[in-house]
Design a protein around this motif. Structure first.
Motif, PDB file in Angstrom:
ATOM      1  N   LEU A  74       0.824  -1.212   0.000  1.00  0.00           N
ATOM      2  CA  LEU A  74       0.000   0.000   0.000  1.00  0.00           C
ATOM      3  C   LEU A  74       0.860   1.266   0.000  1.00  0.00           C
ATOM      4  CD1 LEU A  74      -2.788   1.384   0.213  1.00  0.00           C
ATOM      5  CD2 LEU A  74      -2.588   1.186   2.706  1.00  0.00           C
ATOM      6  N   PHE A  75       1.836   1.344   0.911  1.00  0.00           N
ATOM      7  CA  PHE A  75       2.617   2.582   1.040  1.00  0.00           C
ATOM      8  C   PHE A  75       3.636   2.735  -0.088  1.00  0.00           C
ATOM      9  CE2 PHE A  75       0.485   3.052   4.955  1.00  0.00           C
ATOM     10  CZ  PHE A  75       0.585   4.401   5.280  1.00  0.00           C
ATOM     11  N   ALA A  76       4.119   1.621  -0.628  1.00  0.00           N
ATOM     12  CA  ALA A  76       5.006   1.704  -1.793  1.00  0.00           C
ATOM     13  C   ALA A  76       4.243   2.263  -2.990  1.00  0.00           C
ATOM     14  CB  ALA A  76       5.580   0.321  -2.122  1.00  0.00           C
ATOM     15  N   VAL A  77       3.023   1.765  -3.207  1.00  0.00           N
ATOM     16  CA  VAL A  77       2.211   2.216  -4.341  1.00  0.00           C
ATOM     17  C   VAL A  77       1.790   3.676  -4.157  1.00  0.00           C
ATOM     18  CG1 VAL A  77      -0.002   1.904  -5.527  1.00  0.00           C
ATOM     19  CG2 VAL A  77       1.420  -0.087  -5.008  1.00  0.00           C
ATOM     20  N   LEU A  78       1.412   4.069  -2.937  1.00  0.00           N
ATOM     21  CA  LEU A  78       1.017   5.461  -2.684  1.00  0.00           C
ATOM     22  C   LEU A  78       2.187   6.417  -2.913  1.00  0.00           C
ATOM     23  CD1 LEU A  78      -1.201   5.188   0.542  1.00  0.00           C
ATOM     24  CD2 LEU A  78      -1.962   5.714  -1.791  1.00  0.00           C
ATOM     25  N   PHE A  79       3.368   6.031  -2.447  1.00  0.00           N
ATOM     26  CA  PHE A  79       4.560   6.860  -2.649  1.00  0.00           C
ATOM     27  C   PHE A  79       4.840   7.020  -4.144  1.00  0.00           C
ATOM     28  CE2 PHE A  79       9.130   7.570  -3.093  1.00  0.00           C
ATOM     29  CZ  PHE A  79       9.352   8.592  -2.184  1.00  0.00           C
ATOM     30  N   LYS A 101      -5.745  18.805  -6.330  1.00  0.00           N
ATOM     31  CA  LYS A 101      -6.218  17.879  -7.363  1.00  0.00           C
ATOM     32  C   LYS A 101      -5.533  16.528  -7.214  1.00  0.00           C
ATOM     33  CE  LYS A 101      -6.937  17.511 -12.363  1.00  0.00           C
ATOM     34  NZ  LYS A 101      -6.584  18.060 -13.688  1.00  0.00           N
ATOM     35  N   LYS A 102      -4.234  16.547  -6.958  1.00  0.00           N
ATOM     36  CA  LYS A 102      -3.504  15.293  -6.743  1.00  0.00           C
ATOM     37  C   LYS A 102      -4.045  14.561  -5.516  1.00  0.00           C
ATOM     38  CE  LYS A 102       0.804  14.838  -5.049  1.00  0.00           C
ATOM     39  NZ  LYS A 102       2.282  14.805  -4.967  1.00  0.00           N
ATOM     40  N   GLY A 103      -4.376  15.321  -4.483  1.00  0.00           N
ATOM     41  CA  GLY A 103      -4.946  14.715  -3.273  1.00  0.00           C
ATOM     42  C   GLY A 103      -6.224  13.939  -3.566  1.00  0.00           C
ATOM     43  N   PHE A 104      -7.093  14.532  -4.386  1.00  0.00           N
ATOM     44  CA  PHE A 104      -8.350  13.858  -4.739  1.00  0.00           C
ATOM     45  C   PHE A 104      -8.104  12.618  -5.598  1.00  0.00           C
ATOM     46  CE2 PHE A 104     -10.484  17.786  -3.417  1.00  0.00           C
ATOM     47  CZ  PHE A 104     -11.613  17.263  -2.801  1.00  0.00           C
ATOM     48  N   VAL A 105      -7.141  12.691  -6.514  1.00  0.00           N
ATOM     49  CA  VAL A 105      -6.839  11.521  -7.354  1.00  0.00           C
ATOM     50  C   VAL A 105      -6.278  10.386  -6.503  1.00  0.00           C
ATOM     51  CG1 VAL A 105      -5.426  10.650  -9.260  1.00  0.00           C
ATOM     52  CG2 VAL A 105      -6.484  12.908  -9.436  1.00  0.00           C
ATOM     53  N   LEU A 106      -5.365  10.715  -5.583  1.00  0.00           N
ATOM     54  CA  LEU A 106      -4.804   9.703  -4.681  1.00  0.00           C
ATOM     55  C   LEU A 106      -5.879   9.077  -3.791  1.00  0.00           C
ATOM     56  CD1 LEU A 106      -1.430  11.167  -3.327  1.00  0.00           C
ATOM     57  CD2 LEU A 106      -1.723   9.005  -4.523  1.00  0.00           C
ATOM     58  N   ALA A 107      -6.911   9.858  -3.497  1.00  0.00           N
ATOM     59  CA  ALA A 107      -7.967   9.375  -2.604  1.00  0.00           C
ATOM     60  C   ALA A 107      -8.857   8.311  -3.257  1.00  0.00           C
ATOM     61  CB  ALA A 107      -8.830  10.554  -2.134  1.00  0.00           C
ATOM     62  N   ILE A 108      -8.834   8.197  -4.596  1.00  0.00           N
ATOM     63  CA  ILE A 108      -9.740   7.257  -5.288  1.00  0.00           C
ATOM     64  C   ILE A 108      -9.465   5.803  -4.888  1.00  0.00           C
ATOM     65  CG2 ILE A 108     -10.439   6.337  -7.550  1.00  0.00           C
ATOM     66  CD1 ILE A 108     -10.052   9.252  -8.627  1.00  0.00           C
TER      67      ILE A 108
END
Length: 408
Positions: free
Chosen positions: A234-239, A255-262
């Motif tokens: 999870l954290f490797a992919v999020l990074f 905008k990046k925050g919202f995309v990461l939240a999907i």
């Protein structure tokens, strides 16, 4: 007599993993900003996440021991205060110190110490409050894990939003959220009164812990490995996503925050539904874990290959998020329901510590591998998923529905 657990008590318990998740995940989308503002490398920025997790890894078992002997609330409250202080140190250093990296790490280590004493104690506390009621325990653990994962959904949005005002504001916000949690825990968590125990001597504690792992190790060790694996992936992919969205797709800020939240939203929904459905039945839990592992191994290998196509990247990572979201409350329930109350704090603390190993390892590993070995690293991640699947099928035994863990 059954303990009546108030709604506010449940909210207070859920606030702790929410705050601790915000304390770590909120910083992931703003790491590229930290790199520019503080003048650090991608690997150094990953240590802002890792330093928090490393402190937690080593101190969580100590917190579990103390909570079993002195009480859950006695350990949780000072830990939340440390998390609050750590946020102030990291934020103030970023604001006022010319070269703040060292002090940011000091603040993050303090927050990790706070996380060590707060988050893992929630699992045994739930078991204490709902003793002898596996269905309510599973449901409550689902809510707790959902709070944790909801924190992950909120994190990239809030982190990006705060950093848009002041790049170091996320650090101060962690202190503010910790303060809210301190107030909730102080007033609303009523730990059931029981027979006061004398603190167990350390030598006896170590001996007893060894005995538990010897007796229950066949299914405990795979569960611990699953915790490490899920959080590492999870954290490797999020990074990686935080980096590739900004540098590869030109998506930054809120905008990046919202995309990461999907993908994190799919994780949250899966966690909530799973917590409601498993109802303490180990046969169902094993099916959930095996299905989740197949989904993780099957999706993670494609993350690097689809990274240039945003829609495909979001589809693949959403499948990954769904699988991890289903797995986490299931692992929580296995541990909490499979271990007797007296040892529950100790064993759940070791499990929480194992999860932090994954959190600590994910970002720095990805920062080192994503330039030259991106696809290979994700394929290796998929292979490890298959190996864990085989371990689960072999070592975690269940008999009839509703029974506790069985071993050969």
């Amino acid at each position: 007599m059954e303990n009546k657990v108030s709604r506010w008590c449940l909210v207070s318990m859920a606030s702790i993993p929410l705050v601790m998740t915000l304390g770590n995940s909120m910083l992931i989308p703003v790491l590229p900003i930290f790199e520019k503002k503080v003048g650090i490398s991608s690997f150094q920025s990953s240590t802002i996440i890792t330093s928090y997790s490393l402190a937690a890894i080593f101190l969580i078992p100590v917190a579990g021991y103390l909570s079993d002997r002195y009480g859950r609330k006695v350990v949780i409250l000072p830990s939340l205060v440390l998390a609050l202080i750590g946020g102030i140190i990291a934020g103030f250093a970023s604001w006022k110190v010319d070269d703040p990296f060292f002090w940011i790490i000091i603040g993050r280590v303090l927050q990790g110490v706070g996380a060590a004493g707060a988050t893992p104690i929630i699992l045994p506390l739930v078991g204490d409050l709902y003793k002898d009621d596996d269905e309510k325990t599973s449901s409550c653990l689902g809510i707790i894990e959902t709070s944790n994962t909801f924190g992950k959904v909120l994190s990239p949005i809030l982190g990006s939003l705060f950093a848009a005002f002041l790049w170091f504001l996320p650090f101060f916000s962690i202190s503010f959220f910790s303060l809210i949690s301190i107030v909730l825990v102080f007033f609303f968590i009523k730990v059931p009164k029981g027979k006061q125990e004398k603190p167990q001597p350390l030598k006896q504690f170590v001996k007893k812990t060894k005995e538990i792992f010897h007796k229950e190790g066949q299914w405990l060790y795979p569960v611990f490995l699953l915790g490490v694996y899920a959080m590492l992936i999870l954290f490797a992919v999020l990074f990686f996503m935080s980096d590739v969205l900004e540098k590869g797709h030109g998506i930054d800020g809120v905008k990046k925050g919202f995309v990461l939240a999907i993908p994190l939203f799919t994780l949250c929904v899966a966690s909530f539904i799973t917590g409601k459905k498993i109802k303490g039945e180990t046969a169902v839990m094993k099916k959930v874990i095996t299905t989740a592992l197949i989904m993780i191994a099957g999706s993670v290998v494609f993350v690097g290959y689809v990274s240039e196509k945003l829609i495909m990247l979001l589809i693949v990572t959403s499948i990954l998020g769904t699988a991890i979201g289903a797995m986490l409350p299931t692992l929580d329930a296995l541990i909490t329901e499979g271990i007797e109350k007296e040892e529950r704090g100790t064993i759940t603390s070791f499990y929480s510590s194992s999860r932090f190993i994954g959190v600590a390892a994910g970002p720095p590993l990805m920062s080192l591998l994503m330039k030259d070995h991106l696809n290979i690293s994700y394929i290796v991640g998929g292979v490890f998923g298959v190996i864990l699947l085989l371990l689960v099928l072999k070592l975690i035994k269940t008999e009839k529905s509703g029974q506790k863990m069985q071993t050969e």
